[in-house]
Design a protein around this motif. Structure first.
Motif, PDB file in Angstrom:
ATOM      1  N   ASN A 112       0.815  -1.214   0.000  1.00  0.00           N
ATOM      2  CA  ASN A 112       0.000   0.000   0.000  1.00  0.00           C
ATOM      3  C   ASN A 112       0.847   1.262   0.000  1.00  0.00           C
ATOM      4  O   ASN A 112       0.293   2.371  -0.037  1.00  0.00           O
ATOM      5  N   ILE A 113       2.160   1.109   0.089  1.00  0.00           N
ATOM      6  CA  ILE A 113       3.075   2.251   0.115  1.00  0.00           C
ATOM      7  C   ILE A 113       4.167   2.040  -0.922  1.00  0.00           C
ATOM      8  O   ILE A 113       4.444   0.906  -1.328  1.00  0.00           O
ATOM      9  N   PRO A 114       4.812   3.120  -1.375  1.00  0.00           N
ATOM     10  CA  PRO A 114       5.885   2.991  -2.378  1.00  0.00           C
ATOM     11  C   PRO A 114       7.146   2.366  -1.770  1.00  0.00           C
ATOM     12  O   PRO A 114       7.320   2.312  -0.550  1.00  0.00           O
ATOM     13  N   TYR A 115       8.018   1.889  -2.668  1.00  0.00           N
ATOM     14  CA  TYR A 115       9.320   1.406  -2.215  1.00  0.00           C
ATOM     15  C   TYR A 115      10.413   1.948  -3.123  1.00  0.00           C
ATOM     16  O   TYR A 115      10.211   2.184  -4.310  1.00  0.00           O
ATOM     17  N   LEU A 116      11.596   2.153  -2.530  1.00  0.00           N
ATOM     18  CA  LEU A 116      12.771   2.630  -3.254  1.00  0.00           C
ATOM     19  C   LEU A 116      13.898   1.623  -3.064  1.00  0.00           C
ATOM     20  O   LEU A 116      13.923   0.883  -2.066  1.00  0.00           O
ATOM     21  N   THR A 117      14.857   1.624  -3.985  1.00  0.00           N
ATOM     22  CA  THR A 117      15.946   0.648  -3.936  1.00  0.00           C
ATOM     23  C   THR A 117      17.289   1.314  -4.210  1.00  0.00           C
ATOM     24  O   THR A 117      17.360   2.429  -4.735  1.00  0.00           O
ATOM     25  N   VAL A 118      18.345   0.589  -3.858  1.00  0.00           N
ATOM     26  CA  VAL A 118      19.693   0.925  -4.287  1.00  0.00           C
ATOM     27  C   VAL A 118      20.279  -0.346  -4.897  1.00  0.00           C
ATOM     28  O   VAL A 118      19.873  -1.456  -4.528  1.00  0.00           O
ATOM     29  N   ILE A 119      21.194  -0.219  -5.850  1.00  0.00           N
ATOM     30  CA  ILE A 119      21.728  -1.386  -6.537  1.00  0.00           C
ATOM     31  C   ILE A 119      22.698  -2.158  -5.635  1.00  0.00           C
ATOM     32  O   ILE A 119      23.477  -1.569  -4.881  1.00  0.00           O
ATOM     33  N   GLY A 120      22.639  -3.503  -5.705  1.00  0.00           N
ATOM     34  CA  GLY A 120      23.531  -4.368  -4.950  1.00  0.00           C
ATOM     35  C   GLY A 120      24.521  -5.080  -5.859  1.00  0.00           C
ATOM     36  O   GLY A 120      24.400  -5.032  -7.083  1.00  0.00           O
ATOM     37  N   ASN A 121      25.483  -5.764  -5.259  1.00  0.00           N
ATOM     38  CA  ASN A 121      26.496  -6.441  -6.070  1.00  0.00           C
ATOM     39  C   ASN A 121      25.905  -7.570  -6.909  1.00  0.00           C
ATOM     40  O   ASN A 121      26.329  -7.799  -8.049  1.00  0.00           O
TER      41      ASN A 121
END
Length: 268
Positions: A112-121
């Motif tokens: 029900n809420i947005p999500y953000l990411t950062v790139i991993g190896n």
């Protein structure tokens, strides 16, 4: 028999979004492209559920191939009404395949809420970097919400042979030199500078940039698949490492004031 060939031709070329000719394909259907921008737009339109100067968000990492756990995670998140968004500390995929990233998104987009990411190896493997850029977007970016600026940094130095380009210290120094007008800053990456997969020649400059960052509350990381809170450099900077999806636990961060915070572990 004659009708079969045109039908096959129509299926192949009108439904090309359904086809993947290589497991390392970096293209993706429009539904699964530019997800960072789309989630940031959704977040910008969402009132802060905590109100005032308080902000709550969820932190977890390394979804990889833990699809059942991801489904249970979504159920847990959707039972809450007090958090604004989720941040995922990298390794969305296990083998850098676009299809893996899409499989994870198919589950996480049900929140029900947005999500953000950062790139991993792991997201770098094979053509994974290209797949990540297509599906999610920039490797380094910032966003501000509830007077808090988040700075998300690619720190996967081993994946480029420790050639001095990752993290991009020019971008890091320029970005962290100011808070962008926000009251607080939080830096998030996958590999922490204490880890052997972080470019050793850039550890000093990176930590110095963190020390100089106005309003820095803490640095968030994934990669190590377990939760920890520590100050490894004795400079007052707190490093928080995330649970991985397989642990079936996540952390709820509550921020208020300039640098006040509380951590709550939730099992699901």
């Amino acid at each position: 028999m004659r009708g079969i060939v045109p039908a096959l031709f129509f299926l192949l070329f009108s439904g090309c979004d359904l086809l993947e000719f290589s497991p390392n394909e970096t293209r993706s259907p429009a539904k699964y492209r530019d997800l960072t921008r789309k989630n940031l737009e959704a977040l910008a339109a969402k009132p802060n559920p905590s109100g005032g100067d308080t902000l709550r968000f969820v932190f977890i990492g390394d979804s990889q191939r833990f699809y059942d756990e991801a489904e249970e995670f979504v159920k847990s998140i959707n039972r809450r009404r007090d958090v604004a968004f989720v941040v995922i500390a990298g390794d969305i995929s296990d083998f850098g395949m676009g299809r893996e990233m899409r499989w994870v998104d198919e589950r996480l987009r049900k929140m029900n809420i947005p999500y953000l990411t950062v790139i991993g190896n792991h997201d770098y493997v094979a053509n994974g970097r290209g797949a990540y850029e297509t599906i999610y977007g920039p490797l380094n970016y910032t966003f501000t919400y509830a007077d808090t600026r988040f700075v998300l940094v690619d720190t996967n130095g081993r994946e480029v042979g420790f050639n001095g380009s990752v993290p991009d210290m020019s971008w890091v120094n320029r970005t962290l030199a100011t808070s962008g007008g926000a009251r607080r800053q939080i830096v998030m990456s996958h590999v922490p500078p204490t880890d052997g997969d972080f470019d050793p020649q850039l550890v000093g400059p990176y930590v110095q940039a963190l020390e100089n960052a106005p309003g820095l509350v803490f640095q968030l990381n994934g990669h190590q698949h377990d939760f920890s809170v520590r100050q490894p450099y004795e400079n007052g900077i707190t490093f928080v490492n995330s649970y991985s999806f397989e642990k079936r636990e996540y952390v709820v961060f509550t921020l208020w004031g300039d640098k006040e915070f509380k951590l709550e572990t939730v099992s699901y």
